[in-house]
Design an enzyme around this catalytic site. Structure first.
Site, PDB file in Angstrom:
ATOM      1  N   LYS A  86     -10.591   0.226  10.709  1.00  0.00           N
ATOM      2  CA  LYS A  86     -10.867  -0.942   9.869  1.00  0.00           C
ATOM      3  C   LYS A  86     -11.354  -2.126  10.711  1.00  0.00           C
ATOM      4  CE  LYS A  86      -7.300   0.251   6.459  1.00  0.00           C
ATOM      5  NZ  LYS A  86      -8.036   0.720   5.297  1.00  0.00           N
ATOM      6  N   CYS A 104      -4.615   2.371  -3.700  1.00  0.00           N
ATOM      7  CA  CYS A 104      -3.343   2.872  -3.153  1.00  0.00           C
ATOM      8  C   CYS A 104      -2.221   1.866  -3.386  1.00  0.00           C
ATOM      9  CB  CYS A 104      -3.464   3.191  -1.664  1.00  0.00           C
ATOM     10  SG  CYS A 104      -4.545   4.554  -1.318  1.00  0.00           S
ATOM     11  N   HIS A 164       0.866  -1.179   0.000  1.00  0.00           N
ATOM     12  CA  HIS A 164       0.000   0.000   0.000  1.00  0.00           C
ATOM     13  C   HIS A 164       0.907   1.235   0.000  1.00  0.00           C
ATOM     14  CE1 HIS A 164      -2.887   2.909   1.684  1.00  0.00           C
ATOM     15  NE2 HIS A 164      -3.854   2.058   1.405  1.00  0.00           N
ATOM     16  N   ASP A 192       2.782  -4.795   7.958  1.00  0.00           N
ATOM     17  CA  ASP A 192       1.591  -3.960   7.823  1.00  0.00           C
ATOM     18  C   ASP A 192       0.374  -4.852   8.085  1.00  0.00           C
ATOM     19  OD1 ASP A 192      -0.588  -2.537   7.014  1.00  0.00           O
ATOM     20  OD2 ASP A 192       0.265  -1.861   5.120  1.00  0.00           O
ATOM     21  N   GLN A 234      -4.798  -4.924   7.147  1.00  0.00           N
ATOM     22  CA  GLN A 234      -5.882  -5.787   6.657  1.00  0.00           C
ATOM     23  C   GLN A 234      -5.987  -7.110   7.407  1.00  0.00           C
ATOM     24  OE1 GLN A 234      -8.207  -4.853   4.675  1.00  0.00           O
ATOM     25  NE2 GLN A 234      -7.310  -2.969   3.893  1.00  0.00           N
TER      26      GLN A 234
HETATM   27  C1  PLP Z   1      -2.693  -2.763   3.588  1.00  0.00           C
HETATM   28  C2  PLP Z   1      -2.931  -1.364   4.049  1.00  0.00           C
HETATM   29  N1  PLP Z   1      -1.937  -0.698   4.638  1.00  0.00           N
HETATM   30  C3  PLP Z   1      -2.087   0.549   5.096  1.00  0.00           C
HETATM   31  C4  PLP Z   1      -3.277   1.210   4.970  1.00  0.00           C
HETATM   32  C5  PLP Z   1      -3.400   2.612   5.477  1.00  0.00           C
HETATM   33  O1  PLP Z   1      -4.345   2.651   6.497  1.00  0.00           O
HETATM   34  P1  PLP Z   1      -4.774   4.074   7.120  1.00  0.00           P
HETATM   35  O2  PLP Z   1      -5.386   4.847   5.989  1.00  0.00           O
HETATM   36  O3  PLP Z   1      -5.766   3.718   8.167  1.00  0.00           O
HETATM   37  O4  PLP Z   1      -3.552   4.708   7.630  1.00  0.00           O
HETATM   38  C6  PLP Z   1      -4.357   0.564   4.343  1.00  0.00           C
HETATM   39  C7  PLP Z   1      -5.637   1.271   4.157  1.00  0.00           C
HETATM   40  O5  PLP Z   1      -6.412   0.980   3.292  1.00  0.00           O
HETATM   41  C8  PLP Z   1      -4.177  -0.759   3.890  1.00  0.00           C
HETATM   42  O6  PLP Z   1      -5.167  -1.429   3.314  1.00  0.00           O
END
Ligand code: PLP
Length: 394
Positions: free
Chosen positions: A216, A352, A114, A190, A193
């Protein structure tokens, strides 16, 4: 005992306001149950005060609630309480690590990362003139074989997604951790998800850092967490400086607090932490195994239903918690718009993950991400509606 999504739906006021809504954009953000909304409201109505500083009862109560929230969140991922730093979201946690961790060597990212995971480390590499390599994706996962060729003695840090927000598949974290350890590299996970959808144990995964976002996983927006190994957090410089994170300030010298306070400059999102703890309690009461099974079953049904439609192709197979697809008859944005007319909320675009889209040679996908309150009827409605989309564009 399996989840009863129709019953759970009653806990979520959004479905009272929008009774026909089929909400399948949970990978972007989840809806909030009354329990979380009430906990946040109760905090502001009855317990509000700044923390750590006041000597009166209300301040002590607020401080206690914040402390309890940290304990609840840390237990959820099997971390020690002082290894959980409250942040705004996964993005902030990743920026914190990328900015503050001292390490030697190159950086290994993944193609599927991401932007929130990728960009902080790319900026760090640029700042320090370090090399970056990318772990390639094979059928929606990081390939261990390829990783063996990429992670080596020059590697100083490896960052990877636990579950990709494009493919919904679990990466072989333990194998990558092993490779990183063999090469004395730090490992950042990370969990944006994965933490909402399955049991995640930072000790068992043996990662150095892990990030996740409250919104989330049924919690409020503006609150998330960074797990960091205690020793590493102790050795790191603070990311931001200011009130609340210092032991003493003299003109000649400043002494930081111990972690996690060292990384929480200024007044934190106290109500957000309280709400996140309530979300964790809600998920814990359901049981993360049940949550995972329910999501996996729905993802499989979605995948099978979509693949049975001519002109529709899921990007991978056997996705865990979400399904990405493309269609020969319409652009992802057009599909999402027509689905919206049917009261179905999905996400369309590059999610993203533009470098990953480039690799796949597609402009984007439609992403369908179910959660605890989605039913089989939701899936049936989705599939029927995608058929309608096809009729509209054929
Ligand atoms: C895999 C992953 N990493 C990081 C993020 C970033 O999350 P946040 O926008 O809550 O910082 C997301 C958000 O969609 C994500 O799906």
């Amino acid at each position: 005992m399996s989840l009863k999504p129709s019953e759970l739906k009653k806990d979520f006021p959004v479905f009272k306001e929008h009774p026909d809504l089929v909400y399948l954009d949970n990978a972007a953000t989840a809806q909030k149950p009354l329990q979380v909304i009430n906990a946040v409201e109760k905090f502001y109505r009855e317990q509000n005060s700044n923390i750590g500083r006041g000597l009166y009862d209300l301040a002590e109560e607020a401080t206690l609630k914040y402390r309890e929230a940290r304990k609840t969140v840390s237990e959820f991922v099997n971390a020690n309480t002082d290894e959980i730093v409250f942040v705004r979201n996964s993005t902030e946690a990743l920026n914190l690590v990328a900015d503050s961790l001292e390490f030697e060597g190159d950086i290994v990212l993944s193609e599927m990362a991401h932007h929130s995971e990728q960009l902080p480390f790319r900026r760090r590499a640029e700042r320090d003139h370090r090399e970056i390599s990318y772990l390639p994706t094979e059928n929606g996962k990081i390939s261990v074989e390829k990783a063996e060729q990429i992670i080596g003695p020059e590697t100083g840090l490896v960052s990877l997604s636990h579950v990709s927000n494009v493919f919904g598949k679990e990466n072989p974290v333990r194998d990558i951790v092993e490779l990183a350890r063999q090469n004395d590299a730090y490992i950042v996970l990370d969990g944006a998800q994965s933490v909402p959808s399955q049991e995640v144990d930072v000790k068992q995964l043996d990662v150095d850092f892990m990030v996740f976002s409250g919104h989330k996983m049924l919690g409020p927006t503006g609150i998330g967490a960074l797990y960091g190994r205690k020793q590493l957090l102790e050795d790191m410089n603070p990311y931001q400086v200011g009130g609340g994170m210092i032991r003493s300030v003299r003109k000649e010298e400043v002494r930081w607090e111990e972690p996690p306070k060292k990384f929480e400059a200024g007044t934190p999102n106290i109500a957000g932490a309280v709400g996140l703890a309530e979300a964790v309690n809600y998920l814990t009461d359901l049981g993360m195994e049940e949550v995972e099974t329910h999501e996996d079953e729905l993802a499989q049904k979605i995948e099978n239903g979509l693949n049975s439609l001519e002109g529709v192709e899921t990007v991978t197979e056997n996705s865990k918690s979400l399904v990405s697809f493309t269609a020969s008859f319409a652009h992802p944005h057009d599909i999402a718009e027509v689905l919206n007319q049917e009261n179905i909320a999905v996400r369309a675009g590059s999610h993203c993950a533009q470098p990953q889209m480039e690799e796949l040679d597609i402009s984007g996908t439609v992403r369908v991400s179910p959660y605890i309150y989605n039913t089989e009827e939701d899936v049936e409605k989705l599939i029927e509606s995608v058929k309608k989309v096809k009729e509209v564009f054929s």
